[in-house]
Design a protein around this motif. Structure first.
Motif, PDB file in Angstrom:
ATOM      1  N   CYS A   1     -28.225 -61.327  34.339  1.00 53.77           N
ATOM      2  CA  CYS A   1     -28.772 -61.379  32.983  1.00 53.77           C
ATOM      3  C   CYS A   1     -29.727 -60.201  32.820  1.00 53.77           C
ATOM      4  N   GLU A   2     -29.422 -59.335  31.853  1.00 51.26           N
ATOM      5  CA  GLU A   2     -30.283 -58.192  31.538  1.00 51.26           C
ATOM      6  C   GLU A   2     -31.057 -58.527  30.273  1.00 51.26           C
ATOM      7  N   TYR A   3     -32.364 -58.281  30.292  1.00 48.67           N
ATOM      8  CA  TYR A   3     -33.173 -58.644  29.136  1.00 48.67           C
ATOM      9  C   TYR A   3     -34.453 -57.819  29.069  1.00 48.67           C
ATOM     10  N   LEU A   4     -35.102 -57.884  27.922  1.00 49.88           N
ATOM     11  CA  LEU A   4     -36.413 -57.288  27.718  1.00 49.88           C
ATOM     12  C   LEU A   4     -37.424 -58.420  27.621  1.00 49.88           C
ATOM     13  N   ALA A   5     -38.571 -58.241  28.259  1.00 48.76           N
ATOM     14  CA  ALA A   5     -39.662 -59.207  28.173  1.00 48.76           C
ATOM     15  C   ALA A   5     -40.896 -58.489  27.636  1.00 48.76           C
ATOM     16  N   ILE A   6     -41.502 -59.093  26.637  1.00 53.28           N
ATOM     17  CA  ILE A   6     -42.709 -58.546  26.031  1.00 53.28           C
ATOM     18  C   ILE A   6     -43.788 -59.621  26.116  1.00 53.28           C
ATOM     19  N   CYS A   7     -44.912 -59.283  26.705  1.00 56.57           N
ATOM     20  CA  CYS A   7     -46.020 -60.229  26.840  1.00 56.57           C
ATOM     21  C   CYS A   7     -47.216 -59.719  26.064  1.00 56.57           C
ATOM     22  N   LYS A   8     -47.894 -60.657  25.368  1.00 56.98           N
ATOM     23  CA  LYS A   8     -49.053 -60.291  24.569  1.00 56.98           C
ATOM     24  C   LYS A   8     -50.121 -61.344  24.749  1.00 56.98           C
ATOM     25  N   PRO A   9     -51.295 -61.020  25.301  1.00 57.69           N
ATOM     26  CA  PRO A   9     -51.616 -59.740  25.920  1.00 57.69           C
ATOM     27  C   PRO A   9     -50.711 -59.470  27.123  1.00 57.69           C
ATOM     28  N   ALA A  10     -50.904 -58.338  27.755  1.00 55.24           N
ATOM     29  CA  ALA A  10     -50.019 -57.880  28.827  1.00 55.24           C
ATOM     30  C   ALA A  10     -49.912 -58.892  29.966  1.00 55.24           C
ATOM     31  N   PHE A  11     -48.733 -58.885  30.609  1.00 57.72           N
ATOM     32  CA  PHE A  11     -48.516 -59.731  31.786  1.00 57.72           C
ATOM     33  C   PHE A  11     -49.621 -59.487  32.801  1.00 57.72           C
ATOM     34  N   ASP A  12     -50.096 -60.571  33.399  1.00 61.93           N
ATOM     35  CA  ASP A  12     -51.163 -60.492  34.387  1.00 61.93           C
ATOM     36  C   ASP A  12     -50.917 -61.593  35.418  1.00 61.93           C
ATOM     37  N   PHE A  13     -50.721 -61.217  36.694  1.00 58.61           N
ATOM     38  CA  PHE A  13     -50.463 -62.201  37.743  1.00 58.61           C
ATOM     39  C   PHE A  13     -51.576 -63.242  37.819  1.00 58.61           C
TER      40      PHE A  13
END
Length: 121
Positions: free
Chosen positions: A101-113
């Motif tokens: 599965c190919e996809y785009l992921a957008i996180c808001k605010p930015a991804f943070d572990f």
């Protein structure tokens, strides 16, 4: 001063599960804490533990299928479909299918572990 940031060399996040993660914009790639944009490829059989992130996550499926378990409800998205998952929502992502599965992921605010809150398995 330039009024744009061209990204030609995304940060490739090291993984141990066969998943490709290329962060084009975000905390690591461009020191942008407001939003992250990543290109991903999840191999067949891939899954992550449940998590309850402190950020919104948008997913757009380019090819293949991806399974989401959101607050106990199972959804399957296919190529051309997208979803927005609100912050502080319990979710599990997986690809139990035979093709990547190919996809785009957008996180808001930015991804943070530190703010993804993955559950122990």
């Amino acid at each position: 001063m330039k009024k744009y940031t061209l990204q030609k060399e995304p940060f490739v996040v090291p993984t141990t599960d066969g998943k490709l993660i290329e962060e084009h914009h975000g905390t690591v790639a461009t020191n942008n804490h407001a939003i992250s944009i990543a290109h991903m490829v999840a191999p067949p059989g891939w899954s992550e533990p449940f998590q309850t992130p402190e950020f919104e996550e948008y997913t757009y499926i380019i090819s293949g299928k991806k399974q989401f378990i959101i607050e106990g409800e199972t959804l399957i998205l296919e190529a051309g479909q997208s979803i927005k998952i609100e912050a502080n929502t319990r979710v599990q992502y997986s690809n139990p299918f035979e093709l990547p599965c190919e996809y785009l992921a957008i996180c808001k605010p930015a991804f943070d572990f530190q703010k993804v809150h993955r559950e122990e398995v």
